[in-house]
Design a protein around this motif. Structure first.
Motif, PDB file in Angstrom:
ATOM      1  N   PRO A  15      -8.360  10.385   1.902  1.00 12.42           N
ATOM      2  CA  PRO A  15      -7.174  11.237   1.954  1.00 12.42           C
ATOM      3  C   PRO A  15      -6.076  10.620   1.091  1.00 12.42           C
ATOM      4  CG  PRO A  15      -7.308   9.924   3.954  1.00 12.42           C
ATOM      5  CD  PRO A  15      -8.550   9.616   3.143  1.00 12.42           C
ATOM      6  N   SER A  40      -6.888  20.726  -5.954  1.00 11.28           N
ATOM      7  CA  SER A  40      -7.347  20.691  -4.565  1.00 11.28           C
ATOM      8  C   SER A  40      -8.363  19.589  -4.287  1.00 11.28           C
ATOM      9  CB  SER A  40      -7.955  22.041  -4.175  1.00 11.28           C
ATOM     10  OG  SER A  40      -9.121  22.291  -4.943  1.00 11.28           O
ATOM     11  N   TYR A  41      -8.864  18.923  -5.352  1.00  8.78           N
ATOM     12  CA  TYR A  41      -9.883  17.894  -5.145  1.00  8.78           C
ATOM     13  C   TYR A  41     -10.158  17.171  -6.450  1.00  8.78           C
ATOM     14  CZ  TYR A  41     -14.212  15.711  -3.552  1.00  8.78           C
ATOM     15  OH  TYR A  41     -15.179  14.802  -3.211  1.00  8.78           O
ATOM     16  N   GLY A  57      -5.254  15.302   2.869  1.00  5.72           N
ATOM     17  CA  GLY A  57      -6.317  15.005   3.829  1.00  5.72           C
ATOM     18  C   GLY A  57      -5.797  14.611   5.197  1.00  5.72           C
ATOM     19  N   ASN A  59      -3.314  15.908   6.612  1.00  3.88           N
ATOM     20  CA  ASN A  59      -3.003  17.169   7.293  1.00  3.88           C
ATOM     21  C   ASN A  59      -4.258  17.802   7.879  1.00  3.88           C
ATOM     22  OD1 ASN A  59      -0.355  16.844   6.479  1.00  3.88           O
ATOM     23  ND2 ASN A  59      -0.589  18.137   4.679  1.00  3.88           N
ATOM     24  N   GLN A  60      -5.433  17.405   7.372  1.00  4.99           N
ATOM     25  CA  GLN A  60      -6.714  17.899   7.867  1.00  4.99           C
ATOM     26  C   GLN A  60      -7.302  16.965   8.922  1.00  4.99           C
ATOM     27  OE1 GLN A  60      -9.342  18.631   4.495  1.00  4.99           O
ATOM     28  NE2 GLN A  60      -7.592  19.188   3.237  1.00  4.99           N
ATOM     29  N   GLU A  90     -15.618  18.056  13.641  1.00  6.11           N
ATOM     30  CA  GLU A  90     -15.500  19.197  12.734  1.00  6.11           C
ATOM     31  C   GLU A  90     -16.900  19.799  12.593  1.00  6.11           C
ATOM     32  OE1 GLU A  90     -13.522  19.833   8.381  1.00  6.11           O
ATOM     33  OE2 GLU A  90     -14.810  18.083   8.616  1.00  6.11           O
TER      34      GLU A  90
END
Length: 118
Positions: A15, A40-41, A57, A59-60, A90
């Motif tokens: 992240p 985005s990546y 990351g 935030n995920q 997940e």
């Protein structure tokens, strides 16, 4: 104990809070420019491993890098791991490039990533 095997750890996602600042650090560390590069990546392929930078990351729910074990059947491996005492963090989901990922947490709170190429 028997079950389905893995293909080993081949992917580690990190992240990052600032992709523009993180990208040159990882490029210097790995000695190559990224093969996947968008807002985005960012992903690097080096010596049979994939190193990815995930902006936002945290935030995920990513609190540290996550190592992803490559498996031939992600649903079967999730079932084996939960039967053995892991908790699904997940559930399996498509992330692009024909990949499906999931994470579980072991009894000590460590996050284990699973990745299946389809």
């Amino acid at each position: 104990m028997t079950g389905s095997s893995t293909h080993g750890i081949k992917t580690v996602l990190h992240p990052v809070t600032d992709l523009a600042k993180a990208k040159p650090v990882y490029a210097a560390l790995l000695g190559i420019e990224p093969q996947y590069d968008d807002e985005s990546y960012v992903g690097f392929e080096v010596e049979g491993q994939h190193i990815g930078l995930v902006p936002g990351g945290t935030n995920q729910g990513m609190t540290s890098p996550v190592a992803y074990w490559h498996v031939p059947d992600i649903e079967a491996k999730l079932a084996e791991l939960t039967a053995a005492g892991a908790t699904v963090n997940e559930p399996a989901r498509q992330v692009g490039w024909g990949r499906v990922v999931a994470t579980v947490t072991d009894p000590d709170g460590n996050v284990l990533g699973l990745l299946q190429d389809r």
